[in-house]
Design a protein around this motif. Structure first.
Motif, PDB file in Angstrom:
ATOM      1  N   ASN A  72       0.826  -1.204   0.000  1.00  0.00           N
ATOM      2  CA  ASN A  72       0.000   0.000   0.000  1.00  0.00           C
ATOM      3  C   ASN A  72       0.859   1.252   0.000  1.00  0.00           C
ATOM      4  OD1 ASN A  72      -2.542  -1.061  -0.144  1.00  0.00           O
ATOM      5  ND2 ASN A  72      -2.779  -1.225   2.073  1.00  0.00           N
ATOM      6  N   ILE A  86      -9.219   2.342 -13.095  1.00  0.00           N
ATOM      7  CA  ILE A  86      -8.519   1.325 -12.302  1.00  0.00           C
ATOM      8  C   ILE A  86      -7.529   0.550 -13.181  1.00  0.00           C
ATOM      9  CG2 ILE A  86      -8.871  -0.864 -11.069  1.00  0.00           C
ATOM     10  CD1 ILE A  86     -11.546   0.534 -10.041  1.00  0.00           C
ATOM     11  N   ASP A 125     -10.808  10.117  -0.213  1.00  0.00           N
ATOM     12  CA  ASP A 125     -11.581   8.899   0.065  1.00  0.00           C
ATOM     13  C   ASP A 125     -11.782   8.091  -1.216  1.00  0.00           C
ATOM     14  OD1 ASP A 125     -11.729   9.528   2.733  1.00  0.00           O
ATOM     15  OD2 ASP A 125     -13.738  10.421   2.596  1.00  0.00           O
ATOM     16  N   GLU A 158      -8.451   6.490  -2.241  1.00  0.00           N
ATOM     17  CA  GLU A 158      -8.155   5.288  -1.452  1.00  0.00           C
ATOM     18  C   GLU A 158      -8.943   4.089  -1.969  1.00  0.00           C
ATOM     19  OE1 GLU A 158      -8.425   3.740   3.153  1.00  0.00           O
ATOM     20  OE2 GLU A 158      -8.305   5.890   2.767  1.00  0.00           O
ATOM     21  N   ALA A 159     -10.222   4.314  -2.283  1.00  0.00           N
ATOM     22  CA  ALA A 159     -11.059   3.225  -2.804  1.00  0.00           C
ATOM     23  C   ALA A 159     -10.556   2.760  -4.174  1.00  0.00           C
ATOM     24  CB  ALA A 159     -12.512   3.682  -2.898  1.00  0.00           C
ATOM     25  N   TYR A 173      -7.510   3.058  -5.433  1.00  0.00           N
ATOM     26  CA  TYR A 173      -6.227   2.360  -5.312  1.00  0.00           C
ATOM     27  C   TYR A 173      -6.357   1.006  -4.635  1.00  0.00           C
ATOM     28  CZ  TYR A 173      -3.296   5.608  -7.674  1.00  0.00           C
ATOM     29  OH  TYR A 173      -2.708   6.347  -8.656  1.00  0.00           O
ATOM     30  N   GLY A 174      -7.351   0.838  -3.800  1.00  0.00           N
ATOM     31  CA  GLY A 174      -7.628  -0.490  -3.259  1.00  0.00           C
ATOM     32  C   GLY A 174      -8.017  -1.446  -4.374  1.00  0.00           C
ATOM     33  N   GLN A 175      -8.805  -0.949  -5.315  1.00  0.00           N
ATOM     34  CA  GLN A 175      -9.211  -1.775  -6.448  1.00  0.00           C
ATOM     35  C   GLN A 175      -8.057  -1.995  -7.423  1.00  0.00           C
ATOM     36  OE1 GLN A 175     -12.731   0.280  -7.803  1.00  0.00           O
ATOM     37  NE2 GLN A 175     -14.031  -0.907  -6.434  1.00  0.00           N
ATOM     38  N   LEU A 230      -4.991  -2.348  -6.500  1.00  0.00           N
ATOM     39  CA  LEU A 230      -4.258  -3.445  -5.851  1.00  0.00           C
ATOM     40  C   LEU A 230      -4.895  -4.794  -6.164  1.00  0.00           C
ATOM     41  CD1 LEU A 230      -3.366  -2.159  -2.278  1.00  0.00           C
ATOM     42  CD2 LEU A 230      -1.795  -2.973  -4.020  1.00  0.00           C
ATOM     43  N   GLU A 231      -6.213  -4.844  -6.110  1.00  0.00           N
ATOM     44  CA  GLU A 231      -6.910  -6.094  -6.419  1.00  0.00           C
ATOM     45  C   GLU A 231      -6.641  -6.536  -7.858  1.00  0.00           C
ATOM     46  OE1 GLU A 231     -11.083  -5.866  -5.504  1.00  0.00           O
ATOM     47  OE2 GLU A 231     -10.694  -5.163  -3.460  1.00  0.00           O
ATOM     48  N   ASN A 280      -3.116  -7.854  -8.090  1.00  0.00           N
ATOM     49  CA  ASN A 280      -3.023  -9.176  -7.462  1.00  0.00           C
ATOM     50  C   ASN A 280      -3.646 -10.249  -8.342  1.00  0.00           C
ATOM     51  OD1 ASN A 280      -1.616  -8.366  -5.170  1.00  0.00           O
ATOM     52  ND2 ASN A 280      -3.486  -7.854  -4.077  1.00  0.00           N
TER      53      ASN A 280
END
Length: 119
Positions: free
Chosen positions: A2, A33, A88, A91-92, A94-96, A98-99, A102
């Protein structure tokens, strides 16, 4: 990991100073994304390059990314500026990202671990 994305995001945002897009002018989240995932991979690949070739590689990689994703440099700059002003959402997103990275990594691992059926 992260931390890597945070650093990447703020480095990119630092270099881009365009005004952010209006809400209805933004790229759809799924396109953004995948765009950001490809940028992350390009940036990671450039880390392995010698200093003399990084600028050339960056130009080639980014032009390919713009072509593949059908966006302009200005659109990317505007998206990053928008995310910078909406932490906010950033962050959401960049979380996706990362998914997606992965998932791509898992698919790549699976491809490499399958035995070759050609004989």
């Amino acid at each position: 990991m992260n931390k890597t994305f945070g650093v990447l995001f703020f480095l990119l945002a630092f270099f881009f100073t365009a005004c952010g897009p209006k809400e209805d002018e933004r790229l759809p989240d799924d396109r953004l994304i995948n765009l950001l995932a490809d940028i992350h991979l390009a940036e990671a690949a450039m880390q392995q390059a010698y200093k003399e070739t990084k600028d050339s590689l960056a130009g080639v990689y980014y032009e390919q990314i713009y072509t593949i994703h059908k966006v302009s440099e200005a659109q990317l700059e505007a998206e990053l500026k928008y995310l910078q002003s909406h932490p906010d959402l950033a962050e959401a997103i960049y979380g996706q990202v990362l998914e997606v990275l992965n998932e791509r990594d898992l698919r790549n691992d699976n491809k490499q671990s399958k035995p070759d059926k050609k004989k």
